[in-house]
Design a protein around this motif. Structure first.
Motif, PDB file in Angstrom:
ATOM      1  N   TRP A 317       0.849  -1.198   0.000  1.00 60.98           N
ATOM      2  CA  TRP A 317       0.000   0.000   0.000  1.00 60.98           C
ATOM      3  C   TRP A 317       0.881   1.243   0.000  1.00 60.98           C
ATOM      4  N   LYS A 318       0.885   1.956  -1.109  1.00 58.48           N
ATOM      5  CA  LYS A 318       1.686   3.164  -1.236  1.00 58.48           C
ATOM      6  C   LYS A 318       0.880   4.351  -0.707  1.00 58.48           C
ATOM      7  N   GLY A 319       1.368   4.901   0.403  1.00 60.35           N
ATOM      8  CA  GLY A 319       0.647   5.992   1.038  1.00 60.35           C
ATOM      9  C   GLY A 319      -0.657   5.551   1.663  1.00 60.35           C
ATOM     10  N   GLY A 320      -0.867   4.245   1.767  1.00 65.58           N
ATOM     11  CA  GLY A 320      -2.099   3.732   2.333  1.00 65.58           C
ATOM     12  C   GLY A 320      -3.291   3.849   1.401  1.00 65.58           C
ATOM     13  N   MET A 321      -3.056   4.262   0.153  1.00 62.11           N
ATOM     14  CA  MET A 321      -4.164   4.467  -0.789  1.00 62.11           C
ATOM     15  C   MET A 321      -4.020   3.665  -2.074  1.00 62.11           C
ATOM     16  N   LEU A 322      -2.805   3.545  -2.586  1.00 61.71           N
ATOM     17  CA  LEU A 322      -2.575   2.812  -3.833  1.00 61.71           C
ATOM     18  C   LEU A 322      -2.070   1.404  -3.515  1.00 61.71           C
ATOM     19  N   TYR A 323      -2.766   0.406  -4.029  1.00 61.18           N
ATOM     20  CA  TYR A 323      -2.408  -0.986  -3.782  1.00 61.18           C
ATOM     21  C   TYR A 323      -1.716  -1.537  -5.016  1.00 61.18           C
ATOM     22  N   ILE A 324      -0.474  -2.008  -4.839  1.00 61.29           N
ATOM     23  CA  ILE A 324       0.305  -2.552  -5.952  1.00 61.29           C
ATOM     24  C   ILE A 324       0.893  -3.885  -5.510  1.00 61.29           C
ATOM     25  N   ASN A 325       0.291  -4.976  -5.964  1.00 58.58           N
ATOM     26  CA  ASN A 325       0.743  -6.316  -5.584  1.00 58.58           C
ATOM     27  C   ASN A 325       0.572  -7.252  -6.780  1.00 58.58           C
ATOM     28  N   ARG A 326       1.652  -7.547  -7.439  1.00 56.65           N
ATOM     29  CA  ARG A 326       1.609  -8.391  -8.630  1.00 56.65           C
ATOM     30  C   ARG A 326       1.262  -9.840  -8.301  1.00 56.65           C
ATOM     31  N   ASP A 327       1.484 -10.233  -7.069  1.00 57.69           N
ATOM     32  CA  ASP A 327       1.216 -11.615  -6.680  1.00 57.69           C
ATOM     33  C   ASP A 327      -0.230 -11.839  -6.256  1.00 57.69           C
ATOM     34  N   ASP A 328      -0.980 -10.780  -6.094  1.00 55.03           N
ATOM     35  CA  ASP A 328      -2.387 -10.885  -5.697  1.00 55.03           C
ATOM     36  C   ASP A 328      -3.240 -10.930  -6.971  1.00 55.03           C
ATOM     37  N   PRO A 329      -3.990 -12.013  -7.196  1.00 56.58           N
ATOM     38  CA  PRO A 329      -4.803 -12.112  -8.415  1.00 56.58           C
ATOM     39  C   PRO A 329      -6.022 -11.190  -8.411  1.00 56.58           C
ATOM     40  N   SER A 330      -6.348 -10.611  -7.260  1.00 56.79           N
ATOM     41  CA  SER A 330      -7.529  -9.749  -7.172  1.00 56.79           C
ATOM     42  C   SER A 330      -7.336  -8.480  -7.996  1.00 56.79           C
ATOM     43  N   ILE A 331      -8.381  -8.098  -8.717  1.00 58.37           N
ATOM     44  CA  ILE A 331      -8.391  -6.827  -9.429  1.00 58.37           C
ATOM     45  C   ILE A 331      -8.965  -5.738  -8.526  1.00 58.37           C
ATOM     46  N   LEU A 332     -10.067  -6.062  -7.862  1.00 63.82           N
ATOM     47  CA  LEU A 332     -10.664  -5.151  -6.894  1.00 63.82           C
ATOM     48  C   LEU A 332     -10.181  -5.506  -5.486  1.00 63.82           C
ATOM     49  N   VAL A 333      -9.821  -4.491  -4.709  1.00 59.98           N
ATOM     50  CA  VAL A 333      -9.438  -4.688  -3.311  1.00 59.98           C
ATOM     51  C   VAL A 333     -10.132  -3.622  -2.466  1.00 59.98           C
ATOM     52  N   GLU A 334     -10.365  -3.949  -1.210  1.00 58.91           N
ATOM     53  CA  GLU A 334     -11.015  -3.001  -0.308  1.00 58.91           C
ATOM     54  C   GLU A 334     -10.083  -1.837   0.014  1.00 58.91           C
ATOM     55  N   LYS A 335     -10.631  -0.649   0.020  1.00 59.87           N
ATOM     56  CA  LYS A 335      -9.837   0.518   0.373  1.00 59.87           C
ATOM     57  C   LYS A 335      -9.362   0.433   1.816  1.00 59.87           C
ATOM     58  N   ARG A 336      -8.253   1.109   2.091  1.00 60.68           N
ATOM     59  CA  ARG A 336      -7.786   1.213   3.471  1.00 60.68           C
ATOM     60  C   ARG A 336      -8.251   2.526   4.105  1.00 60.68           C
ATOM     61  N   PHE A 337      -8.431   3.531   3.302  1.00 59.94           N
ATOM     62  CA  PHE A 337      -8.956   4.797   3.824  1.00 59.94           C
ATOM     63  C   PHE A 337     -10.050   5.246   2.869  1.00 59.94           C
ATOM     64  N   GLY A 338     -11.276   5.195   3.331  1.00 60.60           N
ATOM     65  CA  GLY A 338     -12.421   5.437   2.470  1.00 60.60           C
ATOM     66  C   GLY A 338     -13.246   4.164   2.414  1.00 60.60           C
ATOM     67  N   VAL A 339     -14.520   4.320   2.179  1.00 59.12           N
ATOM     68  CA  VAL A 339     -15.418   3.168   2.140  1.00 59.12           C
ATOM     69  C   VAL A 339     -15.648   2.766   0.690  1.00 59.12           C
ATOM     70  N   GLY A 340     -15.369   1.529   0.369  1.00 61.68           N
ATOM     71  CA  GLY A 340     -15.553   1.064  -0.997  1.00 61.68           C
ATOM     72  C   GLY A 340     -14.360   0.269  -1.481  1.00 61.68           C
ATOM     73  N   TRP A 341     -14.103   0.371  -2.772  1.00 58.53           N
ATOM     74  CA  TRP A 341     -13.096  -0.472  -3.408  1.00 58.53           C
ATOM     75  C   TRP A 341     -12.120   0.357  -4.235  1.00 58.53           C
ATOM     76  N   THR A 342     -10.943  -0.191  -4.417  1.00 59.04           N
ATOM     77  CA  THR A 342      -9.960   0.401  -5.312  1.00 59.04           C
ATOM     78  C   THR A 342      -9.379  -0.720  -6.166  1.00 59.04           C
ATOM     79  N   LEU A 343      -8.453  -0.391  -7.037  1.00 61.92           N
ATOM     80  CA  LEU A 343      -7.884  -1.377  -7.954  1.00 61.92           C
ATOM     81  C   LEU A 343      -6.506  -1.823  -7.490  1.00 61.92           C
ATOM     82  N   ASN A 344      -6.168  -3.036  -7.833  1.00 63.00           N
ATOM     83  CA  ASN A 344      -4.820  -3.548  -7.614  1.00 63.00           C
ATOM     84  C   ASN A 344      -3.983  -3.155  -8.828  1.00 63.00           C
ATOM     85  N   PHE A 345      -3.215  -2.087  -8.686  1.00 62.70           N
ATOM     86  CA  PHE A 345      -2.470  -1.552  -9.819  1.00 62.70           C
ATOM     87  C   PHE A 345      -1.244  -2.383 -10.156  1.00 62.70           C
ATOM     88  N   GLY A 346      -1.051  -3.482  -9.435  1.00 59.45           N
ATOM     89  CA  GLY A 346       0.006  -4.408  -9.804  1.00 59.45           C
ATOM     90  C   GLY A 346      -0.421  -5.375 -10.888  1.00 59.45           C
TER      91      GLY A 346
END
Length: 368
Positions: A317-346
């Motif tokens: 988690w870059k800055g707690g907002m951007l999720y970058i994990n190439r080993d995680d097959p998930s495209i959608l991931v739960e946000k860490r700050f904010g309610v909802g979902w964000t993308l796995n930019f890895g």
């Protein structure tokens, strides 16, 4: 009236941002994973309270300044809209900036106190999690898309009867202030944009099926129940936004074919009603559900294991907002700050999911 509307939006943003830490999982503090045993640390509690006071006070000061200035100025509608949006973004950027300050402080505190050192990191997997999901069926999202396609067909049928210049933008007063020459493409531009948006909400709802569940190892039963409920409510909320957007944009498009069904008063009132309904929906969803269903009262608490914590994936988690994990097959991931979902930019597919709809909408918008 426009000033009050923009003021309401600014107030909503301020309150939502100030109360955000209360809507999140206790183990995720300003984008940093904190083991459950330490979430009540006095410094953590202090930082949350300080964030609330600073963001709320700053937002209310900005709101007061905005209302005082706009009410004493003779501004035309375009200038008022430009200034109002600028003030809203300024307030949002200030709260985000202060979030990053808190993020750095919590991250430093976690390292200094060694909260994860010597702990047994456990990743809990529920093999039947997908079978337990109760999301809105895809066909329910597809029905509005079929309606939109029918609207496009109907538009082509009425094409000869449509005026040579069609409205493409309406000002705050409800009066059309921008027009485009009638072509077979320009007359269906709005339904095409609507179709793209409907597809995005469908993908979001379906994407939750393939998103890994973050299950708390110290309270598995409650955590699983909250995760399931979170996805269910998010799916229904996506449908709510889909239907309300379809009704709004569908009506706006129909009145270009049948101007007699419209009036400046309707065009002024309709977007306001849409915004109010949307904000109310967001507020109810945020307060009732919270991030990862953390505000939902389900199941019973199990005993906490002092030497067992969830896997610490702060490094992804870059800055707690951007999720970058190439080993995680998930495209959608739960946000860490904010309610909802964000993308796995890895994952390369995430970039496709993000930019393709934006590019299509921009191409349509700039082609009319």
């Amino acid at each position: 009236m426009s000033i009050l509307l923009f003021g309401f939006i600014l107030l909503f943003i301020t309150i939502l941002q100030a109360f955000m830490p209360k809507f999140l999982k206790q183990t995720e503090v300003f984008g940093v994973y904190v083991p459950e045993q330490y979430v009540k640390d006095k410094i953590i509690v202090y930082l949350k309270k300080r964030y609330f006071r600073v963001v709320l006070t700053t937002g209310l000061v900005i709101l007061a300044g905005y209302l005082l200035w706009t009410l004493t100025q003779d501004l035309d509608e375009d200038t008022l809209a430009l200034v109002s949006v600028g003030v809203q973004f300024t307030s949002l950027f200030i709260s985000i900036g202060y979030y990053f300050i808190m993020h750095i402080r919590v991250k430093k505190l976690k390292a200094e106190k060694g909260w994860t050192i010597g702990k047994n990191e456990v990743r809990v997997v529920d093999l039947k999690f997908q079978e337990k999901l109760r999301l809105v069926p895809p066909i329910v999202f597809i029905i509005p898309m079929i309606v939109t396609v029918g609207l496009i067909i109907y538009t082509f049928m009425k094409y000869p009867e449509m005026p040579d210049m069609i409205p493409t933008h309406w000002g705050p007063s409800g009066q059309a202030d921008a027009f485009s020459e009638k072509t077979y493409f320009s007359v269906i531009s709005m339904p095409l944009i609507l179709l793209v948006m409907q597809g995005m909400f469908l993908l979001m709802s379906e994407g939750m099926k393939f998103s890994g569940a973050k299950i708390n190892p110290s309270n598995k039963k409650t955590s699983v129940a909250q995760q399931l409920a979170f996805r269910k409510y998010t799916s229904w909320f996506s449908l709510f936004i889909t239907l309300s957007t379809t009704l709004l944009m569908g009506y706006l498009h129909l009145q270009t074919i049948h101007p007699e069904i419209s009036s400046p008063w309707i065009m002024f009132t309709l977007p306001i009603v849409f915004l109010v309904i949307t904000f109310v929906g967001v507020g109810i969803y945020t307060v009732k559900v919270g991030q990862s269903g953390s505000r939902l009262k389900v199941g019973g608490a199990s005993s906490s294991k002092e030497d067992s914590i969830a896997v610490d994936d702060d490094k992804y988690w870059k800055g707690g907002m951007l999720y970058i994990n190439r080993d995680d097959p998930s495209i959608l991931v739960e946000k860490r700050f904010g309610v909802g979902w964000t993308l796995n930019f890895g994952r390369p597919l995430s970039w496709v999911v993000l930019f393709v709809p934006i590019i299509i909408i921009l191409v349509i918008a700039f082609s009319i």
